[in-house]
Design a protein around this motif. Structure first.
Motif, PDB file in Angstrom:
ATOM      1  N   VAL A 116       0.850  -1.199   0.000  1.00 35.66           N
ATOM      2  CA  VAL A 116       0.000   0.000   0.000  1.00 35.66           C
ATOM      3  C   VAL A 116       0.881   1.242   0.000  1.00 35.66           C
ATOM      4  CG1 VAL A 116      -1.968  -1.113   1.114  1.00 35.66           C
ATOM      5  CG2 VAL A 116      -0.186  -0.021   2.535  1.00 35.66           C
ATOM      6  N   ALA A 117       0.309   2.353  -0.463  1.00 34.85           N
ATOM      7  CA  ALA A 117       1.074   3.598  -0.610  1.00 34.85           C
ATOM      8  C   ALA A 117       0.089   4.755  -0.689  1.00 34.85           C
ATOM      9  CB  ALA A 117       1.923   3.525  -1.881  1.00 34.85           C
ATOM     10  N   PRO A 118       0.594   5.987  -0.661  1.00 35.86           N
ATOM     11  CA  PRO A 118      -0.313   7.136  -0.851  1.00 35.86           C
ATOM     12  C   PRO A 118      -1.015   7.066  -2.208  1.00 35.86           C
ATOM     13  CG  PRO A 118       1.866   7.881  -0.140  1.00 35.86           C
ATOM     14  CD  PRO A 118       1.984   6.420  -0.394  1.00 35.86           C
ATOM     15  N   SER A 119      -0.246   6.704  -3.255  1.00 37.03           N
ATOM     16  CA  SER A 119      -0.800   6.642  -4.611  1.00 37.03           C
ATOM     17  C   SER A 119      -0.283   5.380  -5.298  1.00 37.03           C
ATOM     18  CB  SER A 119      -0.377   7.871  -5.418  1.00 37.03           C
ATOM     19  OG  SER A 119      -0.794   9.052  -4.761  1.00 37.03           O
ATOM     20  N   ALA A 120      -1.007   4.951  -6.328  1.00 37.68           N
ATOM     21  CA  ALA A 120      -0.667   3.681  -6.996  1.00 37.68           C
ATOM     22  C   ALA A 120       0.476   3.872  -7.998  1.00 37.68           C
ATOM     23  CB  ALA A 120      -1.905   3.119  -7.679  1.00 37.68           C
ATOM     24  N   GLY A 167      12.446   6.756   1.318  1.00 39.85           N
ATOM     25  CA  GLY A 167      11.383   6.335   0.407  1.00 39.85           C
ATOM     26  C   GLY A 167      10.367   5.392   1.011  1.00 39.85           C
ATOM     27  N   TYR A 168      10.312   5.297   2.325  1.00 36.37           N
ATOM     28  CA  TYR A 168       9.280   4.457   2.966  1.00 36.37           C
ATOM     29  C   TYR A 168       8.000   5.283   3.184  1.00 36.37           C
ATOM     30  CZ  TYR A 168      13.070   1.202   3.086  1.00 36.37           C
ATOM     31  OH  TYR A 168      14.095   0.383   2.680  1.00 36.37           O
ATOM     32  N   LEU A 169       7.015   4.699   3.846  1.00 33.20           N
ATOM     33  CA  LEU A 169       5.655   5.255   3.770  1.00 33.20           C
ATOM     34  C   LEU A 169       5.548   6.752   4.113  1.00 33.20           C
ATOM     35  CD1 LEU A 169       2.727   4.491   3.074  1.00 33.20           C
ATOM     36  CD2 LEU A 169       2.360   4.072   5.500  1.00 33.20           C
ATOM     37  N   ILE A 170       6.157   7.190   5.204  1.00 38.21           N
ATOM     38  CA  ILE A 170       6.004   8.605   5.586  1.00 38.21           C
ATOM     39  C   ILE A 170       6.657   9.506   4.533  1.00 38.21           C
ATOM     40  CG2 ILE A 170       6.600  10.343   7.337  1.00 38.21           C
ATOM     41  CD1 ILE A 170       6.181   8.125   9.452  1.00 38.21           C
ATOM     42  N   HIS A 171       7.838   9.084   4.065  1.00 36.42           N
ATOM     43  CA  HIS A 171       8.509   9.820   2.982  1.00 36.42           C
ATOM     44  C   HIS A 171       7.609   9.844   1.740  1.00 36.42           C
ATOM     45  CE1 HIS A 171      12.494  10.236   0.433  1.00 36.42           C
ATOM     46  NE2 HIS A 171      11.513  10.948  -0.056  1.00 36.42           N
ATOM     47  N   GLN A 172       6.964   8.714   1.442  1.00 30.57           N
ATOM     48  CA  GLN A 172       6.067   8.661   0.269  1.00 30.57           C
ATOM     49  C   GLN A 172       4.935   9.690   0.387  1.00 30.57           C
ATOM     50  OE1 GLN A 172       4.887   4.447  -0.058  1.00 30.57           O
ATOM     51  NE2 GLN A 172       7.048   3.911   0.215  1.00 30.57           N
ATOM     52  N   SER A 175       6.468  13.423  -0.126  1.00 27.20           N
ATOM     53  CA  SER A 175       7.094  13.720  -1.417  1.00 27.20           C
ATOM     54  C   SER A 175       6.042  13.938  -2.507  1.00 27.20           C
ATOM     55  CB  SER A 175       8.001  12.559  -1.837  1.00 27.20           C
ATOM     56  OG  SER A 175       8.448  12.786  -3.160  1.00 27.20           O
ATOM     57  N   PRO A 176       6.124  15.075  -3.196  1.00 37.80           N
ATOM     58  CA  PRO A 176       5.157  15.336  -4.286  1.00 37.80           C
ATOM     59  C   PRO A 176       5.244  14.312  -5.411  1.00 37.80           C
ATOM     60  CG  PRO A 176       6.495  17.291  -3.806  1.00 37.80           C
ATOM     61  CD  PRO A 176       7.083  16.173  -3.018  1.00 37.80           C
ATOM     62  N   LEU A 177       6.355  13.599  -5.514  1.00 39.54           N
ATOM     63  CA  LEU A 177       6.494  12.609  -6.591  1.00 39.54           C
ATOM     64  C   LEU A 177       5.678  11.354  -6.338  1.00 39.54           C
ATOM     65  CD1 LEU A 177      10.352  12.752  -7.212  1.00 39.54           C
ATOM     66  CD2 LEU A 177       8.541  13.740  -8.611  1.00 39.54           C
ATOM     67  N   THR A 178       5.429  11.038  -5.076  1.00 38.34           N
ATOM     68  CA  THR A 178       4.740   9.785  -4.742  1.00 38.34           C
ATOM     69  C   THR A 178       3.366  10.016  -4.133  1.00 38.34           C
ATOM     70  OG1 THR A 178       6.217   9.819  -2.815  1.00 38.34           O
ATOM     71  CG2 THR A 178       6.654   8.154  -4.499  1.00 38.34           C
ATOM     72  N   GLU A 184      -7.468  15.047   1.934  1.00 34.91           N
ATOM     73  CA  GLU A 184      -6.752  15.915   2.881  1.00 34.91           C
ATOM     74  C   GLU A 184      -5.275  15.522   3.035  1.00 34.91           C
ATOM     75  OE1 GLU A 184      -8.391  14.542   7.055  1.00 34.91           O
ATOM     76  OE2 GLU A 184      -9.676  13.713   5.490  1.00 34.91           O
ATOM     77  N   TYR A 185      -4.952  14.219   2.801  1.00 35.94           N
ATOM     78  CA  TYR A 185      -3.571  13.750   2.947  1.00 35.94           C
ATOM     79  C   TYR A 185      -2.732  14.016   1.693  1.00 35.94           C
ATOM     80  CZ  TYR A 185      -5.108  11.612   7.270  1.00 35.94           C
ATOM     81  OH  TYR A 185      -5.599  11.413   8.530  1.00 35.94           O
ATOM     82  N   GLY A 186      -3.390  14.530   0.658  1.00 30.88           N
ATOM     83  CA  GLY A 186      -2.658  14.933  -0.546  1.00 30.88           C
ATOM     84  C   GLY A 186      -2.583  16.448  -0.643  1.00 30.88           C
ATOM     85  N   GLN A 187      -3.637  17.104  -0.141  1.00 31.23           N
ATOM     86  CA  GLN A 187      -3.612  18.575  -0.151  1.00 31.23           C
ATOM     87  C   GLN A 187      -2.556  19.101   0.817  1.00 31.23           C
ATOM     88  OE1 GLN A 187      -7.711  18.903   0.687  1.00 31.23           O
ATOM     89  NE2 GLN A 187      -8.225  18.427  -1.431  1.00 31.23           N
ATOM     90  N   ASP A 188      -2.339  18.344   1.878  1.00 31.36           N
ATOM     91  CA  ASP A 188      -1.359  18.725   2.899  1.00 31.36           C
ATOM     92  C   ASP A 188      -0.375  17.559   3.027  1.00 31.36           C
ATOM     93  OD1 ASP A 188       0.042  19.203   5.181  1.00 31.36           O
ATOM     94  OD2 ASP A 188      -1.698  19.701   6.420  1.00 31.36           O
ATOM     95  N   LEU A 189       0.788  17.715   2.418  1.00 35.93           N
ATOM     96  CA  LEU A 189       1.710  16.571   2.283  1.00 35.93           C
ATOM     97  C   LEU A 189       2.304  16.114   3.615  1.00 35.93           C
ATOM     98  CD1 LEU A 189       3.689  17.435  -1.004  1.00 35.93           C
ATOM     99  CD2 LEU A 189       1.630  16.053  -0.751  1.00 35.93           C
ATOM    100  N   THR A 190       2.316  16.966   4.623  1.00 35.36           N
ATOM    101  CA  THR A 190       2.904  16.538   5.902  1.00 35.36           C
ATOM    102  C   THR A 190       1.851  16.062   6.900  1.00 35.36           C
ATOM    103  OG1 THR A 190       2.886  18.759   6.881  1.00 35.36           O
ATOM    104  CG2 THR A 190       4.887  18.103   5.693  1.00 35.36           C
TER     105      THR A 190
END
Ligand SMILES: Cc1cc2nc3c(=O)[nH]c(=O)nc-3n(C[C@H](O)[C@H](O)[C@H](O)COP(=O)(O)O)c2cc1C
Length: 340
Positions: A116-120, A167-172, A175-178, A184-190
């Motif tokens: 699993v990840a923020p995005s596929a 590059g693990y989950l919190i970093h993912q 990071s705007p790349l992942t 709300e978890y994409g609008q606010d990356l932290t």
């Protein structure tokens, strides 16, 4: 004047020197149950005998599919507490302090049937495409971190490190790349990382420090740099991070765009910049296994603590030998004096 063998205190964590063993996965849980075994016991306790001031147990995951491999440590079950508690007790009896790195591998979970990840977005062409977590699942993931931290506190650890690097989950998530989410978890990356820190702090005694490991810059094309990491680190500091552990990279293939050579002290400038910008204690890491260099990083106030990873894989007595080389007070256990 401070040096590698000066004591250090942050909150209730009192260290006899500035030498830290950083988290290093051992991939040695043969039973695949996430429970530490004899290897882990000997591995960590021998570095305590070797004079290390502070030991950080390897990446320990909040759920089975949060492991890089099935051979990693976990803290998703109470059954995983006693073996860690035994290590903590033995490390303490040899005069060292010990923390643990709490983590989730996200899309880098190699053995998970469906990571699993923020995005596929897969890590690379050889990796499985992860499934994007739903908003409810992200909130559930924060709770998994909370429970793992609760268990780490029960095991007696002196500090908690949250793995927000490599590059693990919190970093993912930050990071705007992942992170291409539109919730709300994409609008606010932290937001995810902050909520993990807040949940962890709620489980920790008020005087126990929380260490946040970050990759202070990415090495893939279009990745974030030190300016961005200063900004997201401010958000993590605000959320409760007491100390920053400054690493870099891990989000893409090694030797990718912009990666500097891993020469001696290659990440120290990043640590110093975070320290200066945020006025926080920092831990430096990366090719610092020459004692004179490690001592200089402390003496020049570039970092508060120095970590020696591969150097300690080669030599559990790295700290004892460094003390001898730097002519610091004799810290050698009496049983080993004849060897020094
Ligand atoms: C075998 C091995 C396992 C590692 N596992 C982890 C880990 O679990 N968590 C982490 O944040 N970094 C991990 N790292 C990175 C180290 O913590 C450290 O940042 C890196 O090795 C650079 O320091 P060094 O030059 O002193 O070895 C690992 C490194 C090695 C060599």
């Amino acid at each position: 004047m401070q040096n590698l063998f000066s004591t250090y205190k942050i909150k209730n964590l009192e260290l006899k020197n500035r030498v830290v063993m950083p988290p290093m996965c051992q991939y040695s849980v043969e039973k695949k149950d996430g429970i530490a075994n004899d290897w882990h016991y000997l591995h960590y306790v021998s570095r305590a005998v070797g004079g290390t001031g502070f030991i950080i147990v390897e990446m320990t995951d909040v759920e089975p599919d949060g492991r890089i491999t099935d051979y990693d440590l976990g803290l998703w079950s109470d059954e995983q507490i006693p073996a860690l508690a035994k290590i903590v007790e033995a490390v303490h009896s040899h005069g060292a302090k010990i923390g643990i790195q709490i983590a989730h591998a996200g899309r880098k979970a190699e053995d998970a049937a469906e990571p699993v990840a923020p995005s596929a977005i897969p890590f690379d062409e050889n990796s499985k495409t992860p499934r994007a977590l739903t908003t409810e699942e992200v909130k559930g993931m924060v709770e998994k971190f909370r429970l793992a931290v609760r268990r780490a506190v029960q095991a007696g650890f002196d500090a908690i490190e949250i793995h927000g690097a490599h590059g693990y989950l919190i970093h993912q998530f930050h990071s705007p790349l992942t992170n291409k989410r539109d919730d709300e978890y994409g609008q606010d990356l932290t937001k995810f990382g902050r909520e993990v820190i807040e949940a962890a702090k709620a489980e920790m005694p008020a005087d126990m420090p929380l260490i946040m490991r970050i990759s202070a810059r990415e090495y893939v094309e279009g990745g974030y740099g030190i300016e961005e990491s200063i900004e997201f680190s401010k958000a993590y500091k605000e959320a409760g991070a007491d100390v920053f552990d400054i690493s870099s990279g891990g989000e893409g293939k090694i030797a990718a765009w912009g990666r500097p050579g891993t020469h001696a002290a290659y990440q120290v400038p990043l640590a110093r910049q975070i320290k200066e910008a945020l006025q926080v204690p920092v831990m430096a890491v990366g090719r610092l296994d020459d004692p004179i260099l490690a001592n200089a990083v402390i003496g020049n106030e570039e970092a508060d603590l120095v970590q020696v990873g591969r150097g300690m894989l080669r030599n559990p007595y790295w700290t004892l030998e460094a003390a001898k080389k730097l002519r610091k007070e004799n810290i050698v256990p009496k049983q080993y004096e004849a060897g020094f």
